[in-house]
Design a protein around this motif. Structure first.
Motif, short mmCIF file in Angstrom:
data_model
loop_
_atom_site.label_atom_id
_atom_site.label_comp_id
_atom_site.label_asym_id
_atom_site.label_seq_id
_atom_site.Cartn_x
_atom_site.Cartn_y
_atom_site.Cartn_z
N SER A 166 0.85 -1.21 0.00
CA SER A 166 0.00 0.00 0.00
C SER A 166 0.88 1.25 0.00
O SER A 166 0.46 2.32 -0.43
N GLY A 167 2.09 1.12 0.53
CA GLY A 167 3.01 2.26 0.65
C GLY A 167 2.48 3.35 1.57
O GLY A 167 2.92 4.50 1.50
N GLN A 168 1.52 3.00 2.43
CA GLN A 168 0.80 4.04 3.17
C GLN A 168 0.61 3.76 4.67
O GLN A 168 -0.02 4.55 5.35
N GLY A 169 1.14 2.64 5.15
CA GLY A 169 0.89 2.29 6.55
C GLY A 169 1.32 3.36 7.53
O GLY A 169 0.53 3.81 8.37
N ALA A 170 2.56 3.80 7.42
CA ALA A 170 3.08 4.82 8.34
C ALA A 170 2.39 6.17 8.07
O ALA A 170 2.06 6.90 9.01
N CYS A 171 2.18 6.46 6.78
CA CYS A 171 1.51 7.74 6.44
C CYS A 171 0.14 7.81 7.10
O CYS A 171 -0.24 8.84 7.67
N GLN A 172 -0.59 6.70 7.03
CA GLN A 172 -1.94 6.70 7.62
C GLN A 172 -1.91 6.74 9.14
O GLN A 172 -2.79 7.31 9.78
N ALA A 173 -0.87 6.14 9.73
CA ALA A 173 -0.72 6.22 11.19
C ALA A 173 -0.48 7.68 11.61
O ALA A 173 -1.04 8.16 12.60
N ILE A 174 0.33 8.38 10.82
CA ILE A 174 0.61 9.79 11.12
C ILE A 174 -0.66 10.64 10.93
O ILE A 174 -0.98 11.50 11.75
N THR B 186 -3.27 9.56 -15.30
CA THR B 186 -4.57 9.49 -14.63
C THR B 186 -4.48 8.62 -13.37
O THR B 186 -5.03 8.97 -12.32
N ALA B 187 -3.75 7.50 -13.49
CA ALA B 187 -3.62 6.60 -12.32
C ALA B 187 -2.98 7.33 -11.15
O ALA B 187 -3.46 7.24 -10.01
N SER B 188 -1.91 8.09 -11.41
CA SER B 188 -1.24 8.78 -10.29
C SER B 188 -2.09 9.93 -9.75
O SER B 188 -2.08 10.21 -8.56
N GLN B 189 -2.90 10.55 -10.64
CA GLN B 189 -3.81 11.60 -10.15
C GLN B 189 -4.86 11.01 -9.22
O GLN B 189 -5.21 11.59 -8.19
N ASN B 190 -5.35 9.82 -9.59
CA ASN B 190 -6.35 9.16 -8.73
C ASN B 190 -5.76 8.75 -7.38
O ASN B 190 -6.40 8.88 -6.35
N ILE B 191 -4.51 8.28 -7.41
CA ILE B 191 -3.85 7.90 -6.16
C ILE B 191 -3.66 9.13 -5.29
O ILE B 191 -3.94 9.12 -4.08
N ALA B 192 -3.22 10.24 -5.91
CA ALA B 192 -3.00 11.48 -5.15
C ALA B 192 -4.31 11.97 -4.53
O ALA B 192 -4.34 12.46 -3.40
N LYS B 193 -5.40 11.79 -5.29
CA LYS B 193 -6.73 12.21 -4.80
C LYS B 193 -7.10 11.40 -3.54
O LYS B 193 -7.58 11.96 -2.55
N LEU B 194 -6.86 10.10 -3.61
CA LEU B 194 -7.18 9.25 -2.45
C LEU B 194 -6.28 9.59 -1.27
O LEU B 194 -6.75 9.77 -0.15
N TRP B 195 -4.98 9.70 -1.52
CA TRP B 195 -4.04 9.93 -0.43
C TRP B 195 -4.24 11.29 0.23
O TRP B 195 -3.88 11.48 1.41
N SER B 196 -4.78 12.26 -0.51
CA SER B 196 -4.95 13.59 0.10
C SER B 196 -6.35 13.80 0.69
O SER B 196 -6.64 14.86 1.24
N LYS B 197 -7.18 12.77 0.59
CA LYS B 197 -8.56 12.89 1.10
C LYS B 197 -8.58 13.25 2.59
O LYS B 197 -7.82 12.69 3.38
N ASN B 198 -9.44 14.19 2.94
CA ASN B 198 -9.61 14.66 4.33
C ASN B 198 -8.36 15.33 4.93
O ASN B 198 -8.21 15.39 6.15
N LEU B 199 -7.48 15.78 4.05
CA LEU B 199 -6.31 16.54 4.53
C LEU B 199 -6.49 18.00 4.14
O LEU B 199 -7.13 18.29 3.12
N PRO B 200 -5.90 18.93 4.90
CA PRO B 200 -6.03 20.34 4.52
C PRO B 200 -5.35 20.60 3.19
O PRO B 200 -4.34 19.99 2.89
N LYS B 201 -5.95 21.50 2.40
CA LYS B 201 -5.39 21.82 1.06
C LYS B 201 -4.11 22.63 1.20
O LYS B 201 -3.96 23.40 2.09
#
Ligand SMILES: Cc1cc2nc3c(=O)[nH]c(=O)nc-3n(C[C@H](O)[C@H](O)[C@H](O)COP(=O)(O)OP(=O)(O)OC[C@H]3O[C@@H](n4cnc5c(N)ncnc54)[C@H](O)[C@@H]3O)c2cc1C
Length: 136
Positions: free
Chosen positions: A46-54, A121-136
């Motif tokens: 997922s490449g996101q375990g620690a990121c999501q913990a933070i 498009t794939a990386s834009q979609n990933i960025a959209k998911l990873w930035s969800k609910n974060l301040p702009k």
């Protein structure tokens, strides 16, 4: 890359086992609330375990600052974090199934799909998911 793998000595390789867990429907009970890997362990793919913990820690502390009751902080915390972390956990699992698949036909089709993937498009979609609910 291939050369690096071939030149690596067997004794230099450390084997580890990695696990995720199915989404947990409730992260809290009484005065205890799970966060990070305890609440939503995802595979390294997922490449996101620690990121999501933070992110959990950030959301959690922001909510505590608003000094609500413990119960409401816990339930609001899970509400805001559940969908995103579940999507990340499940996509990490799907990616691992594809990446480490040993079925030749599956791998051939996967590799063909990779050639025609629209990575912008794939990386834009990933960025959209990873930035969800974060301040702009
Ligand atoms: C090979 C690999 C690669 C990874 N790559 C990435 C990546 O590129 N990007 C990314 O974002 N994430 C990555 N991760 C995931 C990341 O490491 C975890 O998601 C992250 O460490 C979770 O943080 P955490 O604080 O929630 O839990 P942990 O880091 O697991 O911390 C929990 C701590 O609690 C301690 N503990 C457990 N039980 C008790 C107890 N009863 N009493 C006291 N202490 C206890 C443990 O010893 C541990 O120190 C990777 C993981 C692996 C294995």
């Amino acid at each position: 890359m291939k050369e690096t793998i071939q030149l690596t000595k067997e004794e230099s390789i450390k084997y580890i086992e990695v696990f995720d867990h199915n989404p947990i429907s409730k992260w809290y009970k009484n005065n205890v609330c799970l966060i990070g890997g305890a609440a939503h362990a995802a595979l390294p793919t997922s490449g996101q375990g620690a990121c999501q913990a933070i992110e959990d820690a950030w959301h959690f502390s922001s909510m505590l600052e608003k000094s609500k009751t413990t119960e409401s902080v816990f339930s609001e915390f899970q509400k805001i974090r559940f969908e995103k972390t579940t999507t990340i956990t499940m996509s990490g699992r799907d990616f691992a199934k594809s990446l480490f698949n040993e079925d030749l036909t599956f791998c051939e089709q996967r590799n063909e799909n990779a050639k025609i993937t629209d990575y912008k498009t794939a990386s834009q979609n990933i960025a959209k998911l990873w930035s969800k609910n974060l301040p702009k």
